[in-house]
Design a protein around this motif. Sequence first.
Motif, PDB file in Angstrom:
ATOM      1  N   GLN A  28       0.841  -1.202   0.000  1.00  0.00           N
ATOM      2  CA  GLN A  28       0.000   0.000   0.000  1.00  0.00           C
ATOM      3  C   GLN A  28       0.869   1.243   0.000  1.00  0.00           C
ATOM      4  N   VAL A  29       0.657   2.121  -0.967  1.00  0.00           N
ATOM      5  CA  VAL A  29       1.323   3.433  -0.954  1.00  0.00           C
ATOM      6  C   VAL A  29       0.518   4.327  -0.012  1.00  0.00           C
ATOM      7  N   VAL A  30       1.109   4.650   1.121  1.00  0.00           N
ATOM      8  CA  VAL A  30       0.386   5.406   2.151  1.00  0.00           C
ATOM      9  C   VAL A  30       0.543   6.902   1.969  1.00  0.00           C
ATOM     10  N   ALA A  31       1.521   7.320   1.153  1.00  0.00           N
ATOM     11  CA  ALA A  31       1.691   8.750   0.884  1.00  0.00           C
ATOM     12  C   ALA A  31       2.630   8.925  -0.295  1.00  0.00           C
ATOM     13  N   THR A  32       2.437  10.037  -1.012  1.00  0.00           N
ATOM     14  CA  THR A  32       3.400  10.485  -2.017  1.00  0.00           C
ATOM     15  C   THR A  32       3.726  11.933  -1.687  1.00  0.00           C
ATOM     16  N   ALA A  33       4.929  12.349  -2.042  1.00  0.00           N
ATOM     17  CA  ALA A  33       5.337  13.706  -1.664  1.00  0.00           C
ATOM     18  C   ALA A  33       6.451  14.190  -2.564  1.00  0.00           C
ATOM     19  N   GLU A  34       6.581  15.519  -2.637  1.00  0.00           N
ATOM     20  CA  GLU A  34       7.763  16.136  -3.215  1.00  0.00           C
ATOM     21  C   GLU A  34       8.826  16.219  -2.125  1.00  0.00           C
ATOM     22  N   GLY A  35      10.023  16.628  -2.490  1.00  0.00           N
ATOM     23  CA  GLY A  35      11.129  16.611  -1.549  1.00  0.00           C
ATOM     24  C   GLY A  35      10.896  17.402  -0.277  1.00  0.00           C
ATOM     25  N   LEU A  52      12.763   7.051  -3.094  1.00  0.00           N
ATOM     26  CA  LEU A  52      13.170   8.447  -2.977  1.00  0.00           C
ATOM     27  C   LEU A  52      13.946   8.906  -4.208  1.00  0.00           C
ATOM     28  N   ASP A  53      13.410   9.896  -4.898  1.00  0.00           N
ATOM     29  CA  ASP A  53      14.078  10.476  -6.063  1.00  0.00           C
ATOM     30  C   ASP A  53      15.425  11.051  -5.636  1.00  0.00           C
ATOM     31  N   ILE A  54      16.473  10.710  -6.364  1.00  0.00           N
ATOM     32  CA  ILE A  54      17.810  11.163  -5.972  1.00  0.00           C
ATOM     33  C   ILE A  54      18.073  12.611  -6.372  1.00  0.00           C
ATOM     34  N   ARG A  55      17.354  13.108  -7.406  1.00  0.00           N
ATOM     35  CA  ARG A  55      17.553  14.482  -7.868  1.00  0.00           C
ATOM     36  C   ARG A  55      16.222  15.216  -7.885  1.00  0.00           C
ATOM     37  N   MET A  56      16.080  16.211  -7.002  1.00  0.00           N
ATOM     38  CA  MET A  56      14.860  17.019  -6.956  1.00  0.00           C
ATOM     39  C   MET A  56      15.265  18.480  -6.838  1.00  0.00           C
ATOM     40  N   ASP A  60      17.070  17.999  -2.409  1.00  0.00           N
ATOM     41  CA  ASP A  60      17.572  16.833  -3.137  1.00  0.00           C
ATOM     42  C   ASP A  60      17.462  15.566  -2.291  1.00  0.00           C
ATOM     43  N   GLY A  61      17.504  14.422  -2.970  1.00  0.00           N
ATOM     44  CA  GLY A  61      17.286  13.148  -2.309  1.00  0.00           C
ATOM     45  C   GLY A  61      18.325  12.811  -1.261  1.00  0.00           C
ATOM     46  N   LEU A  62      19.573  13.230  -1.454  1.00  0.00           N
ATOM     47  CA  LEU A  62      20.610  12.941  -0.468  1.00  0.00           C
ATOM     48  C   LEU A  62      20.323  13.658   0.847  1.00  0.00           C
ATOM     49  N   THR A  63      19.801  14.875   0.762  1.00  0.00           N
ATOM     50  CA  THR A  63      19.434  15.613   1.975  1.00  0.00           C
ATOM     51  C   THR A  63      18.293  14.909   2.706  1.00  0.00           C
ATOM     52  N   VAL A  64      17.289  14.490   1.949  1.00  0.00           N
ATOM     53  CA  VAL A  64      16.163  13.766   2.557  1.00  0.00           C
ATOM     54  C   VAL A  64      16.642  12.458   3.161  1.00  0.00           C
ATOM     55  N   LEU A  65      17.523  11.744   2.467  1.00  0.00           N
ATOM     56  CA  LEU A  65      18.054  10.477   2.979  1.00  0.00           C
ATOM     57  C   LEU A  65      18.754  10.676   4.315  1.00  0.00           C
ATOM     58  N   ARG A  66      19.582  11.705   4.408  1.00  0.00           N
ATOM     59  CA  ARG A  66      20.279  11.967   5.671  1.00  0.00           C
ATOM     60  C   ARG A  66      19.292  12.261   6.791  1.00  0.00           C
ATOM     61  N   GLU A  67      18.221  12.971   6.467  1.00  0.00           N
ATOM     62  CA  GLU A  67      17.213  13.283   7.485  1.00  0.00           C
ATOM     63  C   GLU A  67      16.483  12.021   7.915  1.00  0.00           C
ATOM     64  N   ILE A  68      16.173  11.155   6.959  1.00  0.00           N
ATOM     65  CA  ILE A  68      15.496   9.891   7.280  1.00  0.00           C
ATOM     66  C   ILE A  68      16.365   9.044   8.213  1.00  0.00           C
ATOM     67  N   GLN A  69      17.674   9.049   7.964  1.00  0.00           N
ATOM     68  CA  GLN A  69      18.570   8.205   8.753  1.00  0.00           C
ATOM     69  C   GLN A  69      18.653   8.626  10.214  1.00  0.00           C
ATOM     70  N   THR A  70      18.196   9.823  10.544  1.00  0.00           N
ATOM     71  CA  THR A  70      18.223  10.282  11.931  1.00  0.00           C
ATOM     72  C   THR A  70      16.989   9.831  12.711  1.00  0.00           C
ATOM     73  N   LEU A  71      16.006   9.250  12.038  1.00  0.00           N
ATOM     74  CA  LEU A  71      14.801   8.805  12.721  1.00  0.00           C
ATOM     75  C   LEU A  71      15.116   7.626  13.639  1.00  0.00           C
ATOM     76  N   PRO A  72      14.362   7.461  14.733  1.00  0.00           N
ATOM     77  CA  PRO A  72      14.624   6.354  15.665  1.00  0.00           C
ATOM     78  C   PRO A  72      14.572   4.982  14.987  1.00  0.00           C
ATOM     79  N   GLU A  73      13.594   4.781  14.099  1.00  0.00           N
ATOM     80  CA  GLU A  73      13.474   3.529  13.349  1.00  0.00           C
ATOM     81  C   GLU A  73      13.304   3.866  11.875  1.00  0.00           C
ATOM     82  N   PRO A  74      14.393   4.191  11.207  1.00  0.00           N
ATOM     83  CA  PRO A  74      14.285   4.631   9.810  1.00  0.00           C
ATOM     84  C   PRO A  74      13.785   3.518   8.903  1.00  0.00           C
TER      85      PRO A  74
END
Length: 229
Positions: A28-35, A52-56, A60-74
């Motif tokens: 199930q796709v629970v959400a779609t979003a821009e960067g 996650l799109d790598i170029r937005m 950009d996707g690398l910034t979002v990835l780094r933010e995701i990695q800080t979550l308690p359970e990424p």
Amino acid sequence: MIRVVVVDDEALVRSGFELILNASDGIQVVATAEGAQAADAIRREHPDVVLLDIRMPDVDGLTVLREIQTLPEPPTVAMLTTFDTDEYILTALRSGAAGFLLKDTEPEQLAHLVRTLAAGGVVMSPKASRALLRGHPGADAPQVAEDVARVNLLTDRERDVLVLIAEGLSNADIGTRIHLSAGTVKDHVSSILTKLRVSSRVQAALLAERAGLLGDNGDVGAGTARGNE
């Protein structure tokens, strides 16, 4: 049910992936979003997998990835890209992404690859990973020697498991292949990551490739044009 969030700056890509994945059993796709909205959507929905799109253009996707990695359970993150030799892919893989998907992945393969990600597998084109390593080795001779030394710390069984990790198999699939319980495989994977001093299966696979463990014909990852059943 595998919960998925799709992040891309193109509405057509988001709606296309959503349509394909929602038509697949157990996804199930629970959400779609821009960067710019990605981090909030991921915190709100607690997905299992993020595409996650790598170029937005906005974030950009690398910034979002780094933010995701800080979550308690990424969640598990796979990067979306148009070209399998995108120069940012290796950076994303080293930053914790579990692989990447081409945006023109065949619809019948997409659900399988998402299931592979959710099960802890690696999704990455073997041909592309080799090109990335050749074009962006990111390691001089002393670093490669250190990588070889780390690989030499592994037991024979751990080497077997590492090669199967590099093929993109989940713990359950590895266990089936070499006749071990999923729990035993999980223990081996934990030991491998510790000995190699890496934080993800993809990083372990890339280190094994760089150290020459996979041989001339070895594959790194589950190809986007083929699956590992």
